[in-house]
Design a protein around this motif. Structure first.
Motif, PDB file in Angstrom:
ATOM      1  N   GLY A   9      20.631  38.955  46.073  1.00 30.36           N
ATOM      2  CA  GLY A   9      19.316  39.450  45.698  1.00 30.36           C
ATOM      3  C   GLY A   9      18.296  39.273  46.799  1.00 30.36           C
ATOM      4  O   GLY A   9      18.468  38.463  47.705  1.00 30.36           O
ATOM      5  N   LEU A  43      14.993  45.878  43.466  1.00 25.98           N
ATOM      6  CA  LEU A  43      15.658  45.582  42.195  1.00 25.98           C
ATOM      7  C   LEU A  43      15.829  46.842  41.347  1.00 25.98           C
ATOM      8  O   LEU A  43      16.803  46.966  40.599  1.00 25.98           O
ATOM      9  N   GLN A  80      20.095  46.489  42.501  1.00 27.72           N
ATOM     10  CA  GLN A  80      20.601  45.402  43.333  1.00 27.72           C
ATOM     11  C   GLN A  80      20.933  44.197  42.466  1.00 27.72           C
ATOM     12  O   GLN A  80      20.165  43.824  41.587  1.00 27.72           O
ATOM     13  N   ASN A 121      21.204  40.378  41.443  1.00 30.01           N
ATOM     14  CA  ASN A 121      20.194  39.357  41.695  1.00 30.01           C
ATOM     15  C   ASN A 121      20.476  38.121  40.847  1.00 30.01           C
ATOM     16  O   ASN A 121      20.612  38.221  39.643  1.00 30.01           O
ATOM     17  N   ARG A 129      18.562  35.222  41.790  1.00 31.17           N
ATOM     18  CA  ARG A 129      17.474  34.375  42.283  1.00 31.17           C
ATOM     19  C   ARG A 129      16.580  33.960  41.118  1.00 31.17           C
ATOM     20  O   ARG A 129      16.240  34.786  40.268  1.00 31.17           O
ATOM     21  N   ASN A 175      12.077  35.639  43.303  1.00 31.01           N
ATOM     22  CA  ASN A 175      12.297  36.566  44.401  1.00 31.01           C
ATOM     23  C   ASN A 175      11.140  36.599  45.396  1.00 31.01           C
ATOM     24  O   ASN A 175      11.302  37.103  46.502  1.00 31.01           O
ATOM     25  N   ASP A 204      18.898  40.878  51.325  1.00 32.50           N
ATOM     26  CA  ASP A 204      19.950  40.320  50.469  1.00 32.50           C
ATOM     27  C   ASP A 204      20.676  39.266  51.296  1.00 32.50           C
ATOM     28  O   ASP A 204      20.340  39.054  52.455  1.00 32.50           O
TER      29      ASP A 204
END
Length: 159
Positions: A85, A107, A111, A113, A115, A118, A141
């Protein structure tokens, strides 16, 4: 003075990713090659930082040209192959607003993710604290994770 973005691609030529990723420096310059036509089409004035000069020289150049925004493009490592992410770092509130927009757009591409956050304030990174323009250091990323490396390599046009 007209507005100009300073875009600073990674100069980390020894930072190697997984699964044929190559170097962070090469990948972020390839990504910037894809971004430039979109900036041109949108009428955004920009300056591409030379990836072969130091961060200090790029910051000086950005400040001297009176950039209205400074974007540093990077890919991340250190997630032990598990982190994915985007992560965007900012210094000022104006930088935070731009970081949030960039991360939201990434996002929205679907994508992966994992995290917990972010967008993170960072008052240590030189390229954030020494620029006079609002700045965002974007880690697109994690290149030490196969999914993150693949996202960067195969989705450049979307990014």
């Amino acid at each position: 003075m007209s507005k100009i973005w300073y875009i600073s691609p990674s100069n980390q030529g020894a930072n190697i990713g997984v699964d044929g990723y190559g170097t962070e420096k090469d990948q972020m310059n390839l990504l910037l090659d894809e971004i430039i036509p979109h900036l041109d089409r949108a009428g955004v004035s920009f300056h591409r930082g030379d990836p072969d000069i130091s961060i200090q020289k790029r910051v000086k150049e950005s400040n001297e040209m009176g950039a209205s925004f400074h974007l540093a493009l990077h890919s991340n490592a250190g997630g032990n192959g598990k982190a994915v992410g985007p992560v965007a770092f900012y210094y000022s509130e104006k930088g935070k607003t731009f970081c949030e927009k960039v991360v939201d757009a990434l996002l929205a591409l679907g994508q992966q993710n994992n995290r917990s956050s972010n967008v993170i304030q960072n008052k240590i990174f030189y390229e954030l604290r020494k620029t006079t323009a609002p700045a965002c250091l974007l880690e697109v990323d994690f290149h030490d994770n196969p999914a993150g490396a693949e996202f960067i390599m195969t989705r450049r046009q979307d990014i």
